[in-house]
Scaffold this active site. Structure first.
Site, PDB file in Angstrom:
ATOM      1  N   LYS A   1       0.827  -1.201   0.000  1.00 28.68           N
ATOM      2  CA  LYS A   1       0.000   0.000   0.000  1.00 28.68           C
ATOM      3  C   LYS A   1       0.868   1.260   0.000  1.00 28.68           C
ATOM      4  O   LYS A   1       0.628   2.186  -0.788  1.00 28.68           O
ATOM      5  CB  LYS A   1      -0.935   0.006   1.209  1.00 28.68           C
ATOM      6  CG  LYS A   1      -1.892   1.190   1.221  1.00 28.68           C
ATOM      7  CD  LYS A   1      -2.812   1.167   2.421  1.00 28.68           C
ATOM      8  CE  LYS A   1      -2.072   1.560   3.683  1.00 28.68           C
ATOM      9  NZ  LYS A   1      -2.981   1.714   4.843  1.00 28.68           N
TER      10      LYS A   1
ATOM     11  N   ASP B   1      -6.686   1.040   0.755  1.00 26.31           N
ATOM     12  CA  ASP B   1      -6.787   1.124   2.207  1.00 26.31           C
ATOM     13  C   ASP B   1      -8.207   0.755   2.618  1.00 26.31           C
ATOM     14  O   ASP B   1      -8.998   0.270   1.811  1.00 26.31           O
ATOM     15  CB  ASP B   1      -6.404   2.527   2.694  1.00 26.31           C
ATOM     16  CG  ASP B   1      -7.408   3.589   2.266  1.00 26.31           C
ATOM     17  OD1 ASP B   1      -8.308   3.284   1.444  1.00 26.31           O
ATOM     18  OD2 ASP B   1      -7.302   4.732   2.755  1.00 26.31           O
TER      19      ASP B   1
END
Length: 244
Positions: free
Chosen positions: A146, A164
C-alpha cells in the site's frame, strides 16, 4: 405458516444472502465511466491530504500514517521535517531523537525504528534517493504494498491504486470492484477503471470513503453517485441532484 415452512423460508433467505455476499452486484462499464466522471467534476485535481514537498517526505509521511490519521501525521511532520527531511538527517537524528516528534502517532516506537532503518537503507543502496521501483520500495523497512503504491502514484505519477480501508469499503459497497481482500480489490479496480481515470482514481476513492461513504454511517443523501451505487442499506434522506 407452519414451523417447518418458516424454517425453510429462513434457510432460503440465508442461502440467498450468502450467494449475494459471494457474488455482489457489479457496476457495468457505462456506470463506472459515469461514476468517475462525476467524481472528477467534483474534484478535478485530487491529491493526498498528507503534507510533503519531496518523494522522501511523502515516503516518511505515508509510513507514519499506518493506523493513524493524516491530520495527526501532518501535525507531527510540520515539526519533524524542518529538522530532518532527508535520509542523511533522519539517520543522524536516530530512533531516540525521532520519537519525540512522532510520539502522538500510534505505534510510534515501531515507526521510529522503521523510518530510521529506512533512511540508512536508502543511503546504503539508493544513494539517498527514493527508488521508483515497487520491489525496491517494498524492500524498505516499514514499507508494504500500500505504501509503495501511494509513493509510486503520488510522487512519481504511476497509475497505481493503494487499497486502504476506505477504498476497500467503497469498492465493495458500490459494486465497483467487490473483493474479499485488498489484493483482490486492487486487481479488480485496475481492471475496471477506465485508463483515463486510473491516475487519479486512488485519491477520488479515498476521499469519497473518508468523507461520504463513511464506515458507520455513510452520507448517502449527499453522495454524488448514490443512484449508481449498489449498496443495499443506504442511509435515508432526500438525495441531492446528480451532477450533470
Amino acid at each position: 405458516m407452519s414451523p417447518a415452512a418458516k424454517k425453510q423460508t429462513r434457510k432460503a433467505a440465508t442461502t440467498k444472502a450468502r450467494k449475494v455476499a459471494r457474488n455482489p452486484p457489479r457496476l457495468p462499464p457505462a456506470e463506472i465511466e459515469e461514476m468517475f466522471s462525476r467524481l472528477a467534476e467534483l474534484n478535478p485535481t485530487p491529491t493526498t491530504e498528507l503534507e510533503y514537498s519531496t518523494p522522501y517526505e511523502l515516503l516518511v509521511a505515508v509510513t507514519l500514517s499506518a493506523q493513524a490519521t493524516d491530520v495527526g501525521v501532518n501535525k507531527a511532520t510540520r515539526k519533524l521535517f524542518p529538522i530532518a527531511n532527508t535520509p542523511t538527517q533522519m539517520a543522524a537524528l536516530g530512533v531516540e531523537g525521532l520519537k519525540p516528534y512522532i510520539a502522538t502517532i500510534g505505534l510510534f516506537n515501531t515507526k521510529a525504528a522503521n523510518v530510521v532503518a529506512m533512511a540508512h537503507q536508502l543511503l546504503e543502496r539508493h544513494a539517498g534517493e527514493v527508488p521508483r521501483d515497487r520491489a525496491a520500495l517494498e524492500a524498505l523497512p516499514g514499507v508494504g504494498r500500500k505504501t509503495a503504491n501511494v509513493v509510486l502514484n503520488t510522487a512519481f505519477g504511476e497509475p497505481t491504486i493503494a487499497v486502504d480501508t476506505h477504498i476497500f469499503r467503497v469498492a465493495n459497497r458500490t459494486g465497483l470492484a467487490p473483493g474479499k481482500d485488498v489484493r483482490a480489490v486492487e486487481a479488480g479496480l485496475e481492471k475496471v477503471i477506465p485508463a483515463h481515470y486510473l491516475q487519479d482514481a486512488h485519491h477520488w476513492l479515498i476521499l469519497h470513503g473518508r468523507y461520504v461513504c463513511k464506515a458507520r454511517k455513510p452520507d448517502c443523501p449527499h453522495c454524488a453517485i448514490r443512484d449508481l451505487c449498489r449498496f443495499a442499506d443506504k442511509t435515508p434522506g432526500e438525495p441531492v441532484p446528480a451532477i450533470r
